[in-house]
Design an enzyme around this catalytic site. Structure first.
Site, PDB file in Angstrom:
ATOM      1  N   HIS A 313      60.267  53.079  31.326  1.00  0.00           N
ATOM      2  CA  HIS A 313      61.438  52.219  30.964  1.00  0.00           C
ATOM      3  C   HIS A 313      62.010  51.610  32.242  1.00  0.00           C
ATOM      4  CE1 HIS A 313      59.572  51.723  26.406  1.00  0.00           C
ATOM      5  NE2 HIS A 313      58.313  51.315  27.207  1.00  0.00           N
ATOM      6  N   GLU A 550      42.340  25.468  38.277  1.00  0.00           N
ATOM      7  CA  GLU A 550      41.493  26.307  37.791  1.00  0.00           C
ATOM      8  C   GLU A 550      40.622  27.065  37.172  1.00  0.00           C
ATOM      9  OE1 GLU A 550      46.053  27.941  35.150  1.00  0.00           O
ATOM     10  OE2 GLU A 550      45.417  25.839  34.801  1.00  0.00           O
ATOM     11  N   ASP A 574      43.864  32.731  38.415  1.00  0.00           N
ATOM     12  CA  ASP A 574      42.756  32.032  37.489  1.00  0.00           C
ATOM     13  C   ASP A 574      41.451  31.471  37.455  1.00  0.00           C
ATOM     14  OD1 ASP A 574      43.740  32.637  34.743  1.00  0.00           O
ATOM     15  OD2 ASP A 574      44.746  30.927  34.229  1.00  0.00           O
ATOM     16  N   CYS A 620      50.261  27.512  43.612  1.00  0.00           N
ATOM     17  CA  CYS A 620      51.030  27.723  42.987  1.00  0.00           C
ATOM     18  C   CYS A 620      50.229  29.848  42.286  1.00  0.00           C
ATOM     19  CB  CYS A 620      51.746  27.607  42.005  1.00  0.00           C
ATOM     20  SG  CYS A 620      50.830  27.532  40.865  1.00  0.00           S
TER      21      CYS A 620
END
Length: 692
Positions: A313, A550, A574, A620
């Site tokens: 982490h 997409e 996508d 994008c």
């Protein structure tokens, strides 16, 4: 995923009323699909969901044959040692037993809401710190004197024990204080770094509310042991249990227990936390997430850890904060005298201690070259990105918070090409109201200092569920109720969001973008909701309405969308996974998921050709910041690239080196190639020959 066939009440006589039903057990089984099993974050999510249900729930690892554990205790759930592919039995009783099992099976099928990006990142990291180090964990070059985190040791036996009730009260108050501190750090991390990174602290918060663990601590105080010793010994037992797990990645999560134990102990005793001894390279055994989130960027130039791993982490937070880090360097680094010069490259794992002058000069030169290039790019970042033959390409930023907007403005972004509004809707028990949404959207617009912002309507479903929105379990959520499909099924939610966007658009240059559109009918219906939300005042002047492309079918029938939109933005992430049938988070098919595949490029070309001279076309997705993809995208006709804030100066600099006419010829050649690798080789050849 959850196995519905295993969901059933035992075959004894059926109960005739609700009271009888509540006493029966409901059993289900799910397979663990998370990249590193039920590690801290998915386990914390499971525990938090269980605690909200009126049912007694036990979990058992059928694969290992271990004993059942209470599902509401993070300290016990972790001991399941549940790895990818393990079968976990859920056994519930009580009024909500049926709902509880169904809910947990659905949660497991969604990988406990661990995002695709998180899962992919974990899979990409080494799974163990036992690999011979040093290991690169966060890129960047750091040069400086060795510095330490200083704090005095805690005397576990020097704290006199008072009355058991008073000692328990001290623990309760200290735990509450640490919870407040962690919640504050989580909020700051979400704002300044990102909500995914802030989720690291969920496991710490879950431990602090672990009823079974706290009951053990309380029982120890009743034997006459003081608060400090009771807390320390209980947490040490939990840490040992976690550290003894067979999987190396899960063993590392013992660090979460140690971090929580130390924070509470220091609150109990009044000892200060660890602080850097001065500016330079921090050398430590390991860091807690809270310590990493709190590092002073003015003081720390890099971090060298004796232990840890690239998937810890602390490493995740360091990468998000752009701090160069090397881990698993070995205990010998802890004996380096304070003030000794250290060189490290967080991208390669290269470490040099007390380097000879020639090596120091080499690193200084590399650091200076990188800094100079970045400085030159930043110096021109606010200027338009104009190609060598005079074609301007707008470079805007993808945002997920007000902090992102400030970073984008500082980096020279021409605007916000994608504001992920779901950051307001995730990780909460109810949707934000119109006023809260407007406040956040306006704050982002103000941070962008008058540049246009493009607000994407809620894009959830699939891999991003909402706990307060009813969603059926789906066999393939990426092909299910996502984006506008889900929003149109919850029109009040969409109408409220569009109301907030309209209010923002009356004060700032604003665009609205609809995600996951497959048909023109969806776009027409979304626009109708916008009209309803605008009310008597009407749609604000200057509000532009667009859609994301997409879905391959939307690209192929783009002409049908043109009458209903002012712009389109191609979401290459996508679009690529749908066109190539390759989920981008699946390591087994990751090599297939490349936006430079000629099949994907042909879809982008189709959109650009139809839109030319009519509407603007943006990209994008991740391809927008890929320096080998940029010449192809520009050559196809894309005139707006939306990228992460730190990438803005670099992308603008890349565009200034391009000749769009040459890029157009390059793009046409790329469309006829067979593989994405062929396209990349073609672009590399062009760049190496100076043909840009």
């Amino acid at each position: 995923m959850g196995k519905a066939g295993h969901l059933a009440t035992p075959p004894h006589e059926a109960a005739s009323d609700d009271a009888a039903l509540s006493t029966e057990e409901v059993v289900g089984v799910f397979s663990v699909e998370n990249a590193h099993g039920l590690h801290a974050r998915p386990a914390a999510r499971l525990v938090s969901e269980v605690r909200a249900l009126d049912a007694s729930i036990q979990l058992r690892n059928l694969t290992t044959g271990g004993a059942p554990v209470p599902a509401g205790s993070l300290s016990r759930v972790a001991t399941l040692a549940a790895l990818p592919g393990h079968e976990i039995e859920v056994r519930a009783s009580g009024p909500q037993a049926q709902d509880a099992v169904e809910h947990l099976l659905g949660l497991a099928a969604r990988r406990f809401d661990e995002t695709v990006e998180e899962t992919a990142a974990l899979r990409a990291q080494p799974a163990t710190a036992s690999v011979s180090g040093p290991l690169p964990a966060s890129p960047g070059i750091a040069i400086g004197p060795v510095r330490r985190l200083t704090a005095g040791p805690i005397d576990l036996d020097g704290d006199p024990a008072g009355e058991p009730s008073a000692e328990w009260r001290r623990i309760v108050e200290s735990v509450a204080a640490v919870r407040r501190d962690i919640e504050h750090v989580k909020v700051v991390t979400a704002r300044e770094v990102g909500s995914e990174q802030a989720g690291i602290f969920d496991a710490h918060l879950a431990l602090l509310t672990d009823a079974e663990m706290l009951a053990d601590v309380k029982a120890r105080t009743r034997t006459g042991i003081g608060a400090v010793a009771a807390w320390a010994r209980c947490l040490a037992d939990v840490e040992r249990a976690w550290a003894s797990m067979p999987d190396p990645y899960l063993r590392e999560r013992a660090a979460d227990v140690r971090a929580v134990a130390d924070q509470v102990l220091r609150t109990l005793t009044g000892d200060p936390g660890r602080r850097m001894s001065g500016p330079g390279v921090l050398v430590a055994d390991d860091l807690t997430p809270a310590e990493t989130a709190g590092l002073d960027l003015v003081l720390v130039s890099g971090v060298l850890l004796a232990q840890g791993s690239p998937s810890s982490h602390a490493a995740i937070l360091a990468r998000a904060r752009d701090i160069p880090v090397i881990v698993a360097a070995g205990s010998e680094v802890l004996s380096i005298p304070e003030g000794t010069t250290v060189l490290l490259d967080g991208a390669t794992g290269e470490v040099h201690i007390d380097p000879v002058p020639e090596l120091l000069e080499k690193f200084q030169r590399r650091a200076a070259e990188a800094a100079e290039q970045r400085s030159m790019q930043l110096a021109r970042a606010t200027e338009p990105a104009v190609s060598s033959d005079g074609i301007e390409v707008v470079v805007v930023a993808n945002l997920g918070s007000v902090a992102d907007a400030r970073a984008a403005r500082a980096a020279g972004a021409d605007g916000a090409g994608l504001v992920r509004t779901e950051f307001l809707f995730l990780d909460r028990s109810a949707a934000p109201d119109v006023e809260e949404q407007q406040s956040e959207y306006s704050a982002i617009a103000e941070a962008m200092d008058g540049r246009r912002i493009t607000l994407r309507t809620l894009d959830v479903g699939g891999d991003k569920p909402l706990s307060y929105l009813p969603m059926q379990q789906e066999a393939n959520p990426f092909l299910g109720q996502r984006g506008i499909r889900l929003s149109l099924d919850h029109r009040d939610l969409l109408r409220g969001q569009m109301d907030a966007i309209c209010r923002t658009a009356r004060r700032f240059p604003t665009s609205i973008m609809i995600p996951m559109v497959s048909t023109p009918a969806e776009m027409i219906e979304a626009r109708q909701v916008l009209v309803e939300a605008a009310g008597e005042s009407g749609i604000p002047e200057g509000l532009r309405v667009g859609t994301m492309i997409e879905v391959p079918s939307a690209a192929l029938k783009i002409e049908a969308f043109l009458p209903h939109v002012d712009f389109v933005s191609i979401g290459t992430n996508d679009l690529t996974q749908y066109a190539l049938a390759a989920e981008r988070g699946n390591a087994a098919v990751a090599a297939l998921s490349d936006a430079l595949d000629p099949g994907v490029l042909q879809l982008i070309d189709r959109v650009c050709r139809a839109a030319r001279g009519l509407i603007d076309v943006a990209v994008c997705g991740e391809a927008a910041s890929d320096e080998l993809a940029i010449p192809v995208l520009v050559g196809l006709g894309v005139r707006e690239l939306s990228v992460s804030p730190p990438a803005v100066p670099r992308v603008k600099a890349a565009i200034r080196q391009l000749d769009v006419e040459h890029c157009s010829a390059l793009a046409q050649r790329a469309l006829g190639l067979a593989e994405a690798d062929d396209v990349r080789k073609l672009v590399l050849t062009m760049l190496s020959e100076g043909g840009s």
